[in-house]
Design an enzyme around this catalytic site. Structure first.
Site, PDB file in Angstrom:
ATOM      1  N   ASP A 230       0.811  -1.093  -0.076  1.00 29.94           N
ATOM      2  CA  ASP A 230       0.054   0.039  -0.024  1.00 29.94           C
ATOM      3  C   ASP A 230       0.629   1.205  -0.066  1.00 29.94           C
ATOM      4  O   ASP A 230       1.719   1.288   0.825  1.00 29.94           O
ATOM      5  CB  ASP A 230      -0.745  -0.130   1.227  1.00 29.94           C
ATOM      6  CG  ASP A 230      -1.840   1.015   1.323  1.00 29.94           C
ATOM      7  OD1 ASP A 230      -2.843   0.803   0.560  1.00 29.94           O
ATOM      8  OD2 ASP A 230      -1.718   1.938   2.256  1.00 29.94           O
ATOM      9  N   GLU A 304       1.551  -0.141  -4.780  1.00 31.15           N
ATOM     10  CA  GLU A 304       0.496   0.991  -4.952  1.00 31.15           C
ATOM     11  C   GLU A 304       1.025   2.257  -4.958  1.00 31.15           C
ATOM     12  O   GLU A 304       1.659   2.757  -3.846  1.00 31.15           O
ATOM     13  CB  GLU A 304      -0.644   0.858  -4.045  1.00 31.15           C
ATOM     14  CG  GLU A 304      -1.644   2.153  -4.285  1.00 31.15           C
ATOM     15  CD  GLU A 304      -2.496   2.548  -3.126  1.00 31.15           C
ATOM     16  OE1 GLU A 304      -3.770   2.560  -2.969  1.00 31.15           O
ATOM     17  OE2 GLU A 304      -1.918   2.855  -1.982  1.00 31.15           O
TER      18      GLU A 304
HETATM   19  C1  LIG Z   1       1.657   3.992   2.729  1.00 29.24           C
HETATM   20  C2  LIG Z   1       0.520   3.497   3.187  1.00 29.24           C
HETATM   21  O1  LIG Z   1       0.272   2.680   4.007  1.00 29.24           O
HETATM   22  N1  LIG Z   1      -0.379   4.043   2.498  1.00 29.24           N
HETATM   23  C3  LIG Z   1      -1.396   3.842   2.990  1.00 29.24           C
HETATM   24  C4  LIG Z   1      -1.441   4.635   4.263  1.00 29.24           C
HETATM   25  O2  LIG Z   1      -2.279   4.806   4.807  1.00 29.24           O
HETATM   26  C5  LIG Z   1      -3.665   5.198   4.207  1.00 29.24           C
HETATM   27  C6  LIG Z   1      -4.339   5.299   5.380  1.00 29.24           C
HETATM   28  O3  LIG Z   1      -4.430   4.178   5.824  1.00 29.24           O
HETATM   29  C7  LIG Z   1      -3.931   4.444   3.308  1.00 29.24           C
HETATM   30  O4  LIG Z   1      -5.159   4.835   2.627  1.00 29.24           O
HETATM   31  C8  LIG Z   1      -2.872   4.261   2.423  1.00 29.24           C
HETATM   32  O5  LIG Z   1      -3.037   3.606   1.461  1.00 29.24           O
END
Ligand SMILES: CC(=O)N[C@H]1CO[C@H](CO)[C@@H](O)[C@@H]1O
Ligand SMILES: *[C@@H]1O[C@H](CO)[C@@H](O)[C@H](O)[C@H]1NC(C)=O
Ligand SMILES: *[C@@H]1O[C@H](CO)[C@@H](O)[C@H](O)[C@H]1NC(C)=O
Ligand SMILES: *[C@@H]1O[C@H](CO)[C@@H](O)[C@H](O)[C@H]1NC(C)=O
Ligand SMILES: *[C@@H]1O[C@H](CO)[C@@H](O)[C@H](O)[C@H]1NC(C)=O
Ligand SMILES: CC(=O)N[C@H]1CO[C@H](CO)[C@@H](O)[C@@H]1O
Length: 587
Positions: A230, A304
């Site tokens: 993420d 992502e």
């Molecule tokens: C780096 C990351 O973790 N991105 C996420 C960070 O947190 C936000 C909020 O939880 C997410 O929406 C991101 O995708």
């Protein structure tokens, strides 16, 4: 001496035999043409009547996903979390959130998936933990070893008010307001690029690196086939050492109407896409590779990041080191409901042009952060978009419900759960809410759409069109789902897996995707984006064999499956997406 040389020789023969035999059983390539289905666990299937989807619900539906033709599922976070950001704020990376189940449930899910030959991919949220994480609580107390697990900094004295400390820099959180939060207990500010409850981990601390690698190993040992990482581009921030000892302010964008509390007020040159990020990804790749031989399969990593294509492709690797597959969000950001065939062709060609040779493309048609296909493009483009994602080379990623053409649901201010919307107000929340695309899956037309048999409420309300728009209604006949299922099966053909790609915009509204492999029948997908019927003449595609038959038809097509046609005369009705297979081999 001589004996030990002999032993060495013997051992090396033994060793190379071992390598050879294991190489034959390692599935290196499963992911390169995989159809990956994104499950949002909270909204997929509730097995215990609490109104919240769970792991047992997912396990129950795996046979259905298999029939659909799915090769792998990736699940949005299932880990222990206070759920302020619905699971993207993690308290413990090794524990399952109790509302989703427990470790036994997870193991049953993985085992069932394995029996069905479906791979399981986990969402991995490395940027921050929850502020309830044990690591954070220790770091607040400056426990030895944990002092620098997070990004801590002293405030800046305000020259006008000697008693007041300002935040260390002007950085703004994605969820509005300062990205710095003061901790009374520690007497310093911590960085949070998302909510206050999501402190950012400090990747400049080697112990954090090691911890995170242990987490990856933990889940690989459980048998998962990879990770979706993420918001990868926000792992690193500029170092104060490089800016005279303090975190540098970011410059203003000058976007009209933005205020200093808005994320778009600043250009994020010190908090996004720092070059250090790529090295972390390469080091995780190396860790995953350790498991390839052990588990007999390639371990997949997808990252992502919402960034320019030239930054994105760096995640693929740098020539010396292998990286990940960066999600291609071009279908989400660069194609709109007014895009014509020329525009769409350019979007496809752009990724294929920038992607380093030998790498694997991917096409993302939706996710839990984006308005749904049918809402974004109109339901008459659902088949077209699904066809493109599944007919193009590489990985296709489908967010749950896009195969049915589900629409965004209506979620009132009272029912809103997304922190990005809750941080606004009852008038503006809908502009930033991601709840509409997260409403529960439509299994059938029964109460709660077959998602849940709760006597209470589901965690988010259902979209009210579930009575007419649901899987049960689409299982047979001409539907978005049956088209999708046919596409998934055509995807397994050699021409679609390995064939060359040619995209052609015949006119403003006719887009052709041609997949040709010598020795195999060719596969041709055609989309008519407009609302008028038209006859398409593909004689100019000389390598394409003359005779073909219809193998998949979207809901707006008048052609029937099995119909034989000549490439010089292909009547395509308005909004039709259709796939042909040639009757003879190419080329
Ligand atoms: C780096 C990351 O973790 N991105 C996420 C960070 O947190 C936000 C909020 O939880 C997410 O929406 C991101 O995708
Ligand atoms: C975590 O942050 C939230 C605000 O998002 C706050 O309400 C809560 O008290 C914090 N918890 C701890 C343990 O600091
Ligand atoms: C096209 O997109 C715009 C902007 O997102 C939206 O307002 C409009 O309703 C859409 N049109 C259709 C036909 O979906
Ligand atoms: C598809 O390709 C594989 C590998 O090249 C080959 O073994 C197989 O026979 C092909 N299948 C068909 C139907 O041509
Ligand atoms: C299709 O186009 C070719 C030239 O590209 C032409 O010779 C042929 O007559 C056309 N066929 C039809 C049915 O229009
Ligand atoms: C369906 C259809 O063909 N309608 C249109 C299809 O696309 C062509 C290309 O522009 C239009 O001219 C047709 O009217």
């Amino acid at each position: 001496m001589r004996f030990s040389y002999f032993l060495l020789f013997f051992l090396s023969v033994l060793f190379s035999t071992f390598i050879l035999t294991s190489a034959e059983t390692i599935d290196h390539n499963w992911w390169q043409t995989a159809l990956i289905y994104q499950i949002y666990p909270r909204s997929f299937k509730d097995s215990n009547g609490d109104g919240i989807g769970d792991l047992n619900g997912i396990t129950e539906k795996l046979p259905y996903l298999k029939k659909t033709g799915v090769d792998a599922i990736w699940m949005s976070p299932i880990f222990l979390s206070p759920m302020r950001d619905i699971g993207y704020d993690i308290t413990d990376y090794r524990e399952i959130a109790p509302e989703y189940g427990n470790m036994d449930d997870f193991q049953i899910l993985v085992k069932t998936a394995k029996e069905l030959d479906i791979r399981v991919i986990l969402d991995f949220v490395p940027n921050h933990t929850s502020n309830e994480s044990d690591w954070f609580l220790r770091s607040v107390r400056r426990e030895p070893g944990y002092e620098d697990y997070y990004v801590w900094a002293d405030g800046i004295p305000d020259p006008n008010m000697p008693d007041v400390q300002k935040p260390p820099s002007n950085w703004v959180s994605n969820f509005r307001g300062s990205a710095w939060q003061y901790s009374e207990e520690r007497g310093q500010y911590y960085l949070h690029q998302f909510t206050i409850g999501q402190p950012d981990l400090n990747y400049r601390e080697p112990r954090v690196h090691e911890e995170i690698k242990q987490v990856l190993r933990f889940w690989l040992d459980q048998g998962v086939s990879g990770f979706r990482v993420d918001a990868i581009n926000m792992l690193y921030e500029a170092r104060p050492e490089d800016f005279g000892g303090r975190y540098p302010d970011e410059p203003r964008t000058g976007i009209p109407g933005t205020t200093p509390d808005d994320y778009n007020y600043l250009k994020h040159i010190y908090t996004r896409n720092l070059k250090e990020t790529y090295d972390v990804v390469y080091s995780w790749r190396e860790l995953l590779n350790e498991y390839t031989k052990m588990h007999g399969e390639h371990k997949l990593m997808m990252t992502e990041a919402y960034a320019d294509v030239s930054d994105l492709i760096k995640y693929y690797g740098n020539g010396n080191r292998d990286g990940a597959v960066p999600f291609n969000f071009a279908f989400l950001g660069d194609i709109h409901n007014t895009s014509n065939a020329y525009d769409i062709k350019l979007v496809i060609d752009k990724w294929m042009t920038y992607m380093p040779s030998g790498k694997t493309a991917n096409w993302v048609n939706g996710n839990h952060d984006q308005s749904r296909l049918a809402t974004r493009h109109g339901s008459d483009r659902v088949d077209a978009m699904n066809m493109l994602a599944l007919m193009l080379p590489g990985i296709a990623i489908t967010y749950q419900g896009e195969e049915l053409g589900m629409t965004d649901g209506y979620v009132s201010w009272q029912d809103t759960r997304d922190p990005q919307a809750c941080d606004t107000d009852p008038v503006h929340y809908a502009l930033s809410s991601r709840d509409p695309e997260r409403t529960p899956y439509h299994w059938d037309s029964s109460d709660h759409a077959g998602f849940s048999d709760t006597t209470g409420r589901t965690w988010l309300p259902l979209a009210d069109n579930y009575v007419t728009l649901n899987l049960a209604k689409q299982l047979s006949g001409r539907s978005h789902y049956t088209f999708y299922k046919d596409l998934a099966s055509i995807r397994k053909k050699n021409a679609t897996r390995y064939g060359d790609l040619e995209t052609k915009a015949i006119s403003e509204s006719i887009l052709v995707v041609n997949r040709l492999l010598p020795g195999s029948p060719g596969i041709v997908g055609i989309v008519n984006l407009s609302d008028r019927d038209q006859v398409v003449n593909l004689s100019s595609l000389r390598l394409l064999p003359e005779k073909m038959a219809v193998v998949a038809t979207g809901v707006d097509c008048s052609l029937d499956k099995g119909m034989p046609l000549s490439k010089a005369y292909l009547p395509i009705s308005a909004h039709c997406a259709v796939v042909f297979e040639t009757l003879t081999n190419c080329c």
